[in-house]
Design a protein around this motif. Structure first.
Motif, PDB file in Angstrom:
ATOM      1  N   SER A   1      35.510  15.510 -19.200  1.00  0.00           N
ATOM      2  CA  SER A   1      34.085  15.180 -19.211  1.00  0.00           C
ATOM      3  C   SER A   1      33.544  14.959 -20.620  1.00  0.00           C
ATOM      4  N   VAL A   2      34.162  15.595 -21.618  1.00  0.00           N
ATOM      5  CA  VAL A   2      33.685  15.462 -22.995  1.00  0.00           C
ATOM      6  C   VAL A   2      34.525  14.471 -23.790  1.00  0.00           C
ATOM      7  N   SER A   3      35.548  13.895 -23.169  1.00  0.00           N
ATOM      8  CA  SER A   3      36.494  13.051 -23.901  1.00  0.00           C
ATOM      9  C   SER A   3      35.828  11.812 -24.504  1.00  0.00           C
ATOM     10  N   ARG A   4      34.917  11.191 -23.789  1.00  0.00           N
ATOM     11  CA  ARG A   4      34.247   9.993 -24.325  1.00  0.00           C
ATOM     12  C   ARG A   4      33.434  10.345 -25.567  1.00  0.00           C
ATOM     13  N   SER A   5      32.747  11.484 -25.542  1.00  0.00           N
ATOM     14  CA  SER A   5      31.949  11.904 -26.691  1.00  0.00           C
ATOM     15  C   SER A   5      32.833  12.234 -27.889  1.00  0.00           C
ATOM     16  N   VAL A   6      34.004  12.828 -27.639  1.00  0.00           N
ATOM     17  CA  VAL A   6      34.938  13.132 -28.731  1.00  0.00           C
ATOM     18  C   VAL A   6      35.471  11.847 -29.348  1.00  0.00           C
ATOM     19  N   THR A   7      35.657  10.821 -28.522  1.00  0.00           N
ATOM     20  CA  THR A   7      36.080   9.521 -29.048  1.00  0.00           C
ATOM     21  C   THR A   7      35.050   8.975 -30.024  1.00  0.00           C
ATOM     22  N   LEU A   8      33.772   9.154 -29.714  1.00  0.00           N
ATOM     23  CA  LEU A   8      32.717   8.726 -30.634  1.00  0.00           C
ATOM     24  C   LEU A   8      32.826   9.460 -31.966  1.00  0.00           C
ATOM     25  N   LEU A   9      33.142  10.753 -31.916  1.00  0.00           N
ATOM     26  CA  LEU A   9      33.267  11.535 -33.148  1.00  0.00           C
ATOM     27  C   LEU A   9      34.385  11.031 -34.034  1.00  0.00           C
ATOM     28  N   SER A  10      35.427  10.449 -33.437  1.00  0.00           N
ATOM     29  CA  SER A  10      36.546   9.960 -34.236  1.00  0.00           C
ATOM     30  C   SER A  10      36.144   8.778 -35.114  1.00  0.00           C
ATOM     31  N   PHE A  11      35.020   8.130 -34.803  1.00  0.00           N
ATOM     32  CA  PHE A  11      34.515   7.040 -35.636  1.00  0.00           C
ATOM     33  C   PHE A  11      33.604   7.546 -36.755  1.00  0.00           C
ATOM     34  N   GLY A  12      33.360   8.852 -36.803  1.00  0.00           N
ATOM     35  CA  GLY A  12      32.500   9.420 -37.828  1.00  0.00           C
ATOM     36  C   GLY A  12      31.231   9.995 -37.229  1.00  0.00           C
ATOM     37  N   GLU A  13      30.699  11.029 -37.880  1.00  0.00           N
ATOM     38  CA  GLU A  13      29.516  11.703 -37.350  1.00  0.00           C
ATOM     39  C   GLU A  13      28.301  10.791 -37.323  1.00  0.00           C
ATOM     40  N   ASP A  14      28.133   9.964 -38.358  1.00  0.00           N
ATOM     41  CA  ASP A  14      26.956   9.088 -38.413  1.00  0.00           C
ATOM     42  C   ASP A  14      26.939   8.105 -37.254  1.00  0.00           C
ATOM     43  N   MET A  15      28.093   7.523 -36.956  1.00  0.00           N
ATOM     44  CA  MET A  15      28.157   6.578 -35.842  1.00  0.00           C
ATOM     45  C   MET A  15      27.926   7.292 -34.518  1.00  0.00           C
ATOM     46  N   ALA A  16      28.479   8.500 -34.388  1.00  0.00           N
ATOM     47  CA  ALA A  16      28.294   9.250 -33.145  1.00  0.00           C
ATOM     48  C   ALA A  16      26.815   9.560 -32.917  1.00  0.00           C
ATOM     49  N   ILE A  17      26.123   9.951 -33.988  1.00  0.00           N
ATOM     50  CA  ILE A  17      24.687  10.227 -33.871  1.00  0.00           C
ATOM     51  C   ILE A  17      23.929   8.952 -33.548  1.00  0.00           C
ATOM     52  N   GLY A  18      24.325   7.847 -34.220  1.00  0.00           N
ATOM     53  CA  GLY A  18      23.655   6.571 -33.981  1.00  0.00           C
ATOM     54  C   GLY A  18      23.808   6.082 -32.557  1.00  0.00           C
ATOM     55  N   LEU A  19      24.901   6.441 -31.922  1.00  0.00           N
ATOM     56  CA  LEU A  19      25.143   6.035 -30.531  1.00  0.00           C
ATOM     57  C   LEU A  19      24.618   7.040 -29.517  1.00  0.00           C
ATOM     58  N   GLY A  20      23.860   8.007 -30.025  1.00  0.00           N
ATOM     59  CA  GLY A  20      23.200   8.948 -29.120  1.00  0.00           C
ATOM     60  C   GLY A  20      23.930  10.245 -28.874  1.00  0.00           C
ATOM     61  N   GLY A  21      25.000  10.491 -29.612  1.00  0.00           N
ATOM     62  CA  GLY A  21      25.740  11.728 -29.425  1.00  0.00           C
ATOM     63  C   GLY A  21      25.066  12.919 -30.082  1.00  0.00           C
ATOM     64  N   ARG A  22      25.087  14.049 -29.425  1.00  0.00           N
ATOM     65  CA  ARG A  22      24.540  15.290 -29.988  1.00  0.00           C
ATOM     66  C   ARG A  22      25.715  16.146 -30.439  1.00  0.00           C
ATOM     67  N   LEU A  23      25.891  16.224 -31.771  1.00  0.00           N
ATOM     68  CA  LEU A  23      27.101  16.807 -32.327  1.00  0.00           C
ATOM     69  C   LEU A  23      27.307  18.251 -31.905  1.00  0.00           C
ATOM     70  N   SER A  24      26.258  19.056 -31.960  1.00  0.00           N
ATOM     71  CA  SER A  24      26.417  20.475 -31.633  1.00  0.00           C
ATOM     72  C   SER A  24      26.863  20.658 -30.187  1.00  0.00           C
ATOM     73  N   ARG A  25      26.290  19.865 -29.282  1.00  0.00           N
ATOM     74  CA  ARG A  25      26.663  19.986 -27.875  1.00  0.00           C
ATOM     75  C   ARG A  25      28.092  19.490 -27.652  1.00  0.00           C
ATOM     76  N   ILE A  26      28.470  18.389 -28.316  1.00  0.00           N
ATOM     77  CA  ILE A  26      29.832  17.857 -28.172  1.00  0.00           C
ATOM     78  C   ILE A  26      30.845  18.879 -28.656  1.00  0.00           C
ATOM     79  N   ARG A  27      30.597  19.458 -29.833  1.00  0.00           N
ATOM     80  CA  ARG A  27      31.536  20.428 -30.401  1.00  0.00           C
ATOM     81  C   ARG A  27      31.633  21.681 -29.548  1.00  0.00           C
ATOM     82  N   LEU A  28      30.509  22.108 -28.994  1.00  0.00           N
ATOM     83  CA  LEU A  28      30.528  23.299 -28.148  1.00  0.00           C
ATOM     84  C   LEU A  28      31.353  23.056 -26.892  1.00  0.00           C
TER      85      LEU A  28
END
Length: 204
Positions: free
Chosen positions: A82-109
């Protein structure tokens, strides 16, 4: 769970969540908890019972142990997928993940919880088997790419395959004796870890 929390705190306070530093922090925290374990072993006089588990192995696993961790394994796999897609976003960098709507703290948790449950389930049954969790995901990414919707299931399959192959090697190298499974996986994992650390250092 406590070890995971310590590692994440150490990594986030000073050096950031780089894979190499997390691995180094994990090694340091593991040494501390190993010392605590040895104290408990001596205090409760359970050295013989614990000796087999600490070297890791699958030859003594019984169905009752497997059934005990199956619910946790299923839960961990569902959470990981369920979290795999969000982790894929993180592999492109935190800034891109945030820009695409990812919430880093929730993804990491969520990702940390999945790792904790799956690693805990595996170690509870087979004991610590070395560097499987470090080597296999990197190899898997080379094969299937960086999409964690593929990395997660293929890592599970390749990790199981690596453990089975290592177990066969441990049984056949010096019969009738059996080499600890963790020692066999370390022969693969330590050089790979040194290569990974050197590559990160060169890039840095």
């Amino acid at each position: 769970a406590l070890a995971t929390a310590f590692i994440l705190v150490l990594a986030s306070l000073k050096h950031g969540l780089t894979p190499v530093y997390i691995a180094l922090a994990g090694t340091a925290v593991s040494a501390v908890f190993l010392a605590v374990t040895q104290v408990l072993v001596v205090f409760f006089d359970v050295a013989q019972e614990l000796s087999y588990w600490t070297v890791g192995g699958i030859s003594g696993i019984r169905m009752t142990a497997i059934l005990g961790v199956v619910p946790w394994t299923i839960l961990g796999l569902i959470l990981a997928v369920s979290v795999s897609r969000s982790v894929t976003l993180l592999s492109f960098g935190e800034d891109m993940a945030i820009g695409l709507g990812g919430r880093l703290s929730r993804i990491r948790l969520r990702a940390g919880l999945a790792v904790l449950i799956l690693a805990g389930s595996a170690v509870a049954v087979a004991g610590p088997v070395g560097f499987v969790g470090l080597v296999v995901p990197h190899i898997t990414r080379r094969i299937v790419g960086i999409d964690y919707r593929l990395v997660v299931p293929f890592s599970a399959l390749l990790g199981a395959l690596l453990v089975l192959v290592a177990d066969m090697v441990a049984r056949t190298v010096a019969p009738p004796f059996e080499i600890p499974l963790g020692a066999v996986t370390a022969l693969v994992g330590v050089p790979f870890f040194l290569y990974l650390a050197n590559r990160k250092e060169v890039r840095g």
